[in-house]
Design a protein around this motif. Structure first.
Motif, PDB file in Angstrom:
ATOM      1  N   LEU A 103      55.538  24.340 -69.751  1.00  0.00           N
ATOM      2  CA  LEU A 103      54.469  25.105 -69.109  1.00  0.00           C
ATOM      3  C   LEU A 103      54.597  26.588 -69.460  1.00  0.00           C
ATOM      4  O   LEU A 103      55.701  27.145 -69.456  1.00  0.00           O
ATOM      5  N   ARG A 108      58.464  27.844 -62.287  1.00  0.00           N
ATOM      6  CA  ARG A 108      57.712  27.018 -61.347  1.00  0.00           C
ATOM      7  C   ARG A 108      58.694  26.425 -60.328  1.00  0.00           C
ATOM      8  O   ARG A 108      59.125  25.282 -60.463  1.00  0.00           O
ATOM      9  N   ALA A 205      52.241  15.641 -69.082  1.00  0.00           N
ATOM     10  CA  ALA A 205      52.094  17.094 -69.146  1.00  0.00           C
ATOM     11  C   ALA A 205      50.815  17.545 -68.440  1.00  0.00           C
ATOM     12  O   ALA A 205      50.814  18.512 -67.669  1.00  0.00           O
ATOM     13  N   HIS A 209      50.180  19.901 -64.990  1.00  0.00           N
ATOM     14  CA  HIS A 209      49.210  20.981 -64.871  1.00  0.00           C
ATOM     15  C   HIS A 209      48.292  20.754 -63.668  1.00  0.00           C
ATOM     16  O   HIS A 209      47.949  21.693 -62.941  1.00  0.00           O
ATOM     17  N   GLN A 212      49.184  21.878 -60.097  1.00  0.00           N
ATOM     18  CA  GLN A 212      49.005  23.275 -59.715  1.00  0.00           C
ATOM     19  C   GLN A 212      47.689  23.508 -58.987  1.00  0.00           C
ATOM     20  O   GLN A 212      47.548  24.449 -58.219  1.00  0.00           O
TER      21      GLN A 212
END
Length: 230
Positions: A103, A108, A205, A209, A212
């Motif tokens: 990322l 994170r 992946a 994302h 979030q």
């Protein structure tokens, strides 16, 4: 699964006055027929047991980005649901860790915490010789890839109908069945992998994302677990 079996029986009854229900089964029955717990050498773990293990893993991690919320039952329920979805993608802890590392932008902490929580959960499963529902599904797929289990050897053939909600791990189960038996189905399983490549499901992946922005999609209901931008 049970509803789909019932639907298949109703459709079959339109073609013949007598339907032998012994020839109809759900994916859940297929998994059970593969005896995955025995294949793994582990005992099945109930959903409640899984949540208790997640709670223990969270306590072992100590203070983290979720604060006191990580010690609450609601956190364990939400984390259990998340890990089940990730495992249905045929992902592992290492898969998640690589996706997080890829990322862009700042660290994170919440995602990294969830990866550590998942690893702690899996370590506890191993130490206790337990397997959760998704572990049993994966083990069934692995066994079918190696051999046809005894409970399935009495069948002369297999037909697969009404495929819905087919994440990668369930698809791998059916592909393994196709590899060890002749299978007839509405969409031939020999072309299942090709179809998945043409219309790929979101990879791990992309799923990371999406975590979030999941808070916005849920209307803030799980704000403590999924914060936008973290």
């Amino acid at each position: 699964d049970a509803d789909r079996v019932e639907h298949a029986l109703v459709e079959a009854a339109r073609l013949t006055p007598f339907v032998d229900a012994r020839g109809f089964a759900s994916i859940a029955w297929l998994v059970e027929a593969c005896e995955p717990a025995r294949w793994l050498g582990r005992a099945p773990l109930s959903p409640l047991g899984g949540r208790l293990l997640l709670t223990a893993a969270a306590r072992a991690l100590g203070d983290g980005p979720f604060g006191d919320y990580a010690q609450q039952p609601a956190f364990a329920r939400a984390a259990a649901e998340l890990l089940s979805q990730l495992k249905l993608q045929d992902a592992t802890v290492a898969t998640l860790e690589r996706a997080i590392a890829a990322l862009p932008g700042p660290p994170r902490p919440r995602l990294e915490y969830l990866a550590r929580l998942w690893r702690g959960y899996e370590d506890r499963l191993t130490a206790l010789a337990r397997a959760d529902r998704i572990d049993l599904l994966r083990a069934a797929a692995d066994r079918l890839a190696a051999e046809l289990p005894p409970r399935l050897r009495g069948f002369t053939g297999f037909e697969v109908h009404h495929l819905h909600d087919l994440p990668p791990l369930r698809a791998r189960l059916l592909e393994a069945l196709a590899s060890c038996a002749e299978v007839g189905c509405e969409r031939p399983l020999a072309r299942l992998r090709e179809a998945r490549l043409r219309d790929p499901r979101p990879g791990i992946a992309e799923a990371v994302h999406r975590l979030q922005t999941l808070d916005d999609a849920l209307g803030g209901r799980h704000r403590e677990l999924f914060a936008a931008g973290d």
